[in-house]
Scaffold this active site. Sequence first.
Site, short mmCIF file in Angstrom:
data_model
loop_
_atom_site.label_atom_id
_atom_site.label_comp_id
_atom_site.label_asym_id
_atom_site.label_seq_id
_atom_site.Cartn_x
_atom_site.Cartn_y
_atom_site.Cartn_z
N ARG A 215 22.82 -36.02 -31.58
CA ARG A 215 22.32 -37.45 -32.17
C ARG A 215 20.81 -37.48 -31.63
O ARG A 215 20.04 -37.97 -32.43
CB ARG A 215 23.12 -38.48 -31.64
CG ARG A 215 24.53 -38.44 -32.39
CD ARG A 215 25.22 -39.96 -31.95
NE ARG A 215 26.49 -40.06 -32.85
CZ ARG A 215 27.49 -40.66 -32.32
NH1 ARG A 215 27.68 -41.08 -31.21
NH2 ARG A 215 28.48 -40.69 -33.07
N LYS B 241 46.02 -41.87 -36.70
CA LYS B 241 46.96 -42.89 -37.59
C LYS B 241 46.47 -43.09 -39.10
O LYS B 241 45.32 -42.98 -39.29
CB LYS B 241 46.53 -44.19 -36.92
CG LYS B 241 47.19 -44.13 -35.51
CD LYS B 241 46.59 -45.59 -34.91
CE LYS B 241 47.31 -45.58 -33.42
NZ LYS B 241 46.69 -46.75 -32.72
N GLY C 178 32.36 -44.14 -39.30
CA GLY C 178 32.79 -45.24 -39.84
C GLY C 178 31.74 -45.56 -41.19
O GLY C 178 31.95 -45.71 -42.27
N GLY D 266 33.28 -38.11 -36.01
CA GLY D 266 33.01 -37.37 -34.51
C GLY D 266 33.97 -36.35 -34.31
O GLY D 266 33.53 -35.28 -34.05
P1 AMP Z 1 41.13 -40.55 -35.57
O1 AMP Z 1 40.13 -41.09 -34.28
O2 AMP Z 1 42.19 -41.37 -35.74
O3 AMP Z 1 40.36 -39.81 -36.19
O4 AMP Z 1 42.04 -39.46 -34.50
C1 AMP Z 1 41.27 -38.27 -33.88
C2 AMP Z 1 42.46 -37.69 -32.94
O5 AMP Z 1 43.63 -37.82 -33.42
C3 AMP Z 1 42.09 -36.36 -32.08
O6 AMP Z 1 41.51 -36.98 -30.86
C4 AMP Z 1 43.52 -35.83 -32.13
O7 AMP Z 1 43.79 -35.23 -31.04
C5 AMP Z 1 44.41 -36.62 -32.67
N1 AMP Z 1 45.63 -36.21 -33.23
C6 AMP Z 1 45.52 -35.47 -34.39
N2 AMP Z 1 46.69 -35.03 -34.61
C7 AMP Z 1 47.66 -35.55 -33.52
C8 AMP Z 1 49.17 -35.41 -33.47
N3 AMP Z 1 49.92 -34.67 -34.31
N4 AMP Z 1 49.42 -36.21 -32.57
C9 AMP Z 1 48.51 -36.75 -31.70
N5 AMP Z 1 47.35 -36.95 -31.96
C10 AMP Z 1 46.84 -36.36 -32.80
#
Ligand code: AMP
Length: 416
Positions: free
Chosen positions: A34, A217, A396, A373
């Site tokens: 950044r 999620k 975002g 990120g």
């Molecule tokens: P987000 O912040 O929603 O974009 O999610 C990113 C995070 O999702 C990363 O730190 C990954 O480690 C986690 N992630 C991806 N796949 C999985 C999974 N199957 N189980 C748990 N965490 C996950």
Amino acid sequence: MTIDQFNFAGKKAIVRVDFNVPLDENGNVTDDTRIRGALPTLKKVLADGGAVIMMSHMGKPKGKVNPKLSLSQIVAKVSERLGVEVKFAADCANASEEAAALKPGEALLLENLRFYPEEEGKPVGVEKGTPEFEAAKKALKESQKEFAKKLASYADCYIMDAFGTAHRKHASTAVIDQYFDADNRMLGYLMEKEVKAVDAVLGDIKRPFIAIMGGSKVSSKIGIIENLLGKVDKLILCGGMTYTFSKAHNGEVGKSICELDKLDVALGVEELAKKNGVELVMAPDAVCAPEFSNDAPQSVHPSNAIPADLEGLDAGPEAQKLFAEAIKGCKTILWNGPAGVFEFDNFCAGSRAIGNAIAEATAEGAFSLIGGGDSVACVNKFGLADKVSYISTGGGALLEAIEGKVLPGIAAIKGE
Ligand code: AMP
């Protein structure tokens, strides 16, 4: 006004940069992407014979001074990158003297803007949704203007170059602009580049257009997923959200991350994809483990038949093949969010397969945009940074721009 047209000779420019960089426990910058992103703008001001006043947030101090989030920790790194000894103002709202003392070619960094609740305009210590909260918010709106006016008083012109926060209506991104006339406020080079990259994806879409959405999620990405379903030809949904979809079809997901209250959302996504003729691609198999650890023993199971004592942590080998095939031949590619727990070297094969397929498609002429990120961290981890078309500094902000929303930080410069 554009930054190229502006001559900064003898002027002081206050620049909203995004220096929200990760630090280790000793306060050393662990990734200066950044900081490097802001350099073209900062160097243009200095090269013209102007002085720069940099302002940024770091982390979430929630309106209170927090030494762990002090920007004083990055002064050395910014000085090194900028090639100028950067001065530091320890209180961003009381920096008139430091700003006035700046000479052409000099640079000043202000302390973390979010040490003041006025920056975000969010009341601190009052329960959300109560009448007190609303009253505090209203009062804060007024003091937010004063705060922005104070920041503006340090400089002759304002440059907005923090794409990562351009979707926020904060004092330094979308209030300060009103204290500069249109000839004295502009977007920086990084913002211009980001806007161009979004235009390249949305302006004249070369098809097939594929989006790859991963992460933990479905709930946090549902807005953008629904929006993309109106634009893309194919959509890969991967990462933790896979299991919410499995569960929605009565699959067994063991201990996998799963949003039980979002099963209807998952079904709704599938329905919309069908209605819009979008090919939805999801992982048929998962690399599973008994615990959330890099060293846990691995086994592969169908994504809808995961034993009760295991959790899915990565896309399986079948999924990796399927993802790579879906990406191959696409002409526009957007990637946000990993396919598994990529931070663990033993569970990053799914994300790596996606990264490699994107790099290959890019070599064959696709435009690939990586944002958020975690997918940026993936691309860096796999050494693919120079094999994709554009890496966005915004998570975002990028998604909101792709959704077609006008970012407040851009609207402010345009006077909208
Ligand atoms: P987000 O912040 O929603 O974009 O999610 C990113 C995070 O999702 C990363 O730190 C990954 O480690 C986690 N992630 C991806 N796949 C999985 C999974 N199957 N189980 C748990 N965490 C996950």
